[in-house]
Design an enzyme around this catalytic site. Structure first.
Site, PDB file in Angstrom:
ATOM      1  N   ASP A 137       0.854  -1.189   0.000  1.00  0.00           N
ATOM      2  CA  ASP A 137       0.000   0.000   0.000  1.00  0.00           C
ATOM      3  C   ASP A 137       0.888   1.236   0.000  1.00  0.00           C
ATOM      4  O   ASP A 137       1.773   1.368   0.853  1.00  0.00           O
ATOM      5  CB  ASP A 137      -0.896   0.021   1.241  1.00  0.00           C
ATOM      6  CG  ASP A 137      -1.967  -1.075   1.208  1.00  0.00           C
ATOM      7  OD1 ASP A 137      -1.917  -1.914   0.288  1.00  0.00           O
ATOM      8  OD2 ASP A 137      -2.812  -1.095   2.112  1.00  0.00           O
ATOM      9  N   ASP A 181     -15.665  -3.524  -1.786  1.00  0.00           N
ATOM     10  CA  ASP A 181     -15.330  -3.227  -0.399  1.00  0.00           C
ATOM     11  C   ASP A 181     -16.629  -3.082   0.370  1.00  0.00           C
ATOM     12  O   ASP A 181     -17.523  -2.348  -0.070  1.00  0.00           O
ATOM     13  CB  ASP A 181     -14.525  -1.927  -0.305  1.00  0.00           C
ATOM     14  CG  ASP A 181     -13.325  -1.935  -1.249  1.00  0.00           C
ATOM     15  OD1 ASP A 181     -12.714  -3.012  -1.399  1.00  0.00           O
ATOM     16  OD2 ASP A 181     -13.007  -0.880  -1.816  1.00  0.00           O
TER      17      ASP A 181
END
Length: 238
Positions: free
Chosen positions: A8, A130
């Site tokens: 990330d 998500d």
């Protein structure tokens, strides 16, 4: 089961958030490309990159770091965060990304995914689903939509999508274990390549995912906190 070590990126660095909160951040490396090389040297055959700044900004922010990762490794790389247009997808594929993950736009305008699959093929396009309490979330997880994760996945299948990254936001970065029942339900009801994301904390979690026939899993914080040894995981599950 395909394992995807996660890298990330925020401000060009390799970080992890907890529950997707930008004020709850840990920096693990100043150089994402070094992390990519490390995971590949330990047996990674596919990497998962996230442009966190891009997810909030709505456009690619960490392109230099992404380019550097791609120049350092030869394994395929999937990327999510800030990819909101066909032009964005083409730019990333031209850079050398293997699969682009579309999250916000997939939830807000599902037909867009059909256009992408038709333009680039089903192997290059991934829907990032998500969810918070079963509802699909958008815009860097800041907002919840009125569609359930299952409804969104079925719509994706209808539009030719084959790969889904399913993240349970409440578990992401918490090391509390993935939401296996919901992930399994999505895989069984859709027949898609559902990649589990969020909460993986141990070899036991990987064992449970494998036993539930989940096709893929993204591993983030557990690798960085050395709770999972990637060489061991690759040898056992991949």
């Amino acid at each position: 089961m395909q394992l995807y070590p996660a890298i990330d990126m925020k401000d060009g660095k390799c970080v992890r958030l907890t529950k997707g909160l930008f004020d709850n951040i840990t920096v693990y490396s100043d150089t994402p490309a070094d992390m990519a090389k490390l995971w590949v040297s330990q047996g990674a055959t596919f990497l998962h990159l996230v442009d966190l700044d891009g997810a909030l900004a709505g456009h690619s922010v960490n392109a230099p770091a992404i380019r550097e990762v791609l120049s350092q490794v030869s394994v395929p790389v999937q990327l999510g965060g800030g990819i909101r247009s066909a032009e964005d997808v083409k730019a990333m594929l031209d850079l050398g990304i293997s699969r682009c993950i579309i999250g916000t736009k997939a939830a807000e305008r599902p037909e867009f995914m059909r256009e992408l699959v038709e333009a680039f093929g089903p192997e290059r396009i991934v829907a990032g689903v998500d969810a918070k309490d079963g509802m699909a979330a958008v815009a860097g997880w800041e907002k919840t939509s009125s569609v359930t994760a299952l409804e969104l996945c079925m719509k994706m299948k209808e539009y030719g999508v084959r790969h889904i990254v399913y993240t349970d936001i409440s578990r992401d970065g918490t090391l509390t274990g993935p939401n296996i029942p919901y992930t399994r339900m999505l895989a069984e009801k859709t027949g898609l390549n559902v990649i589990a994301s969020g909460g993986v904390s141990s070899m036991e979690d990987l064992e449970n995912l494998s036993e539930n026939r989940i096709p893929g899993v993204i591993i983030g914080k557990a690798l960085y906190e050395k709770r999972i040894s990637l060489p061991d995981a690759v040898a056992r599950f991949q």
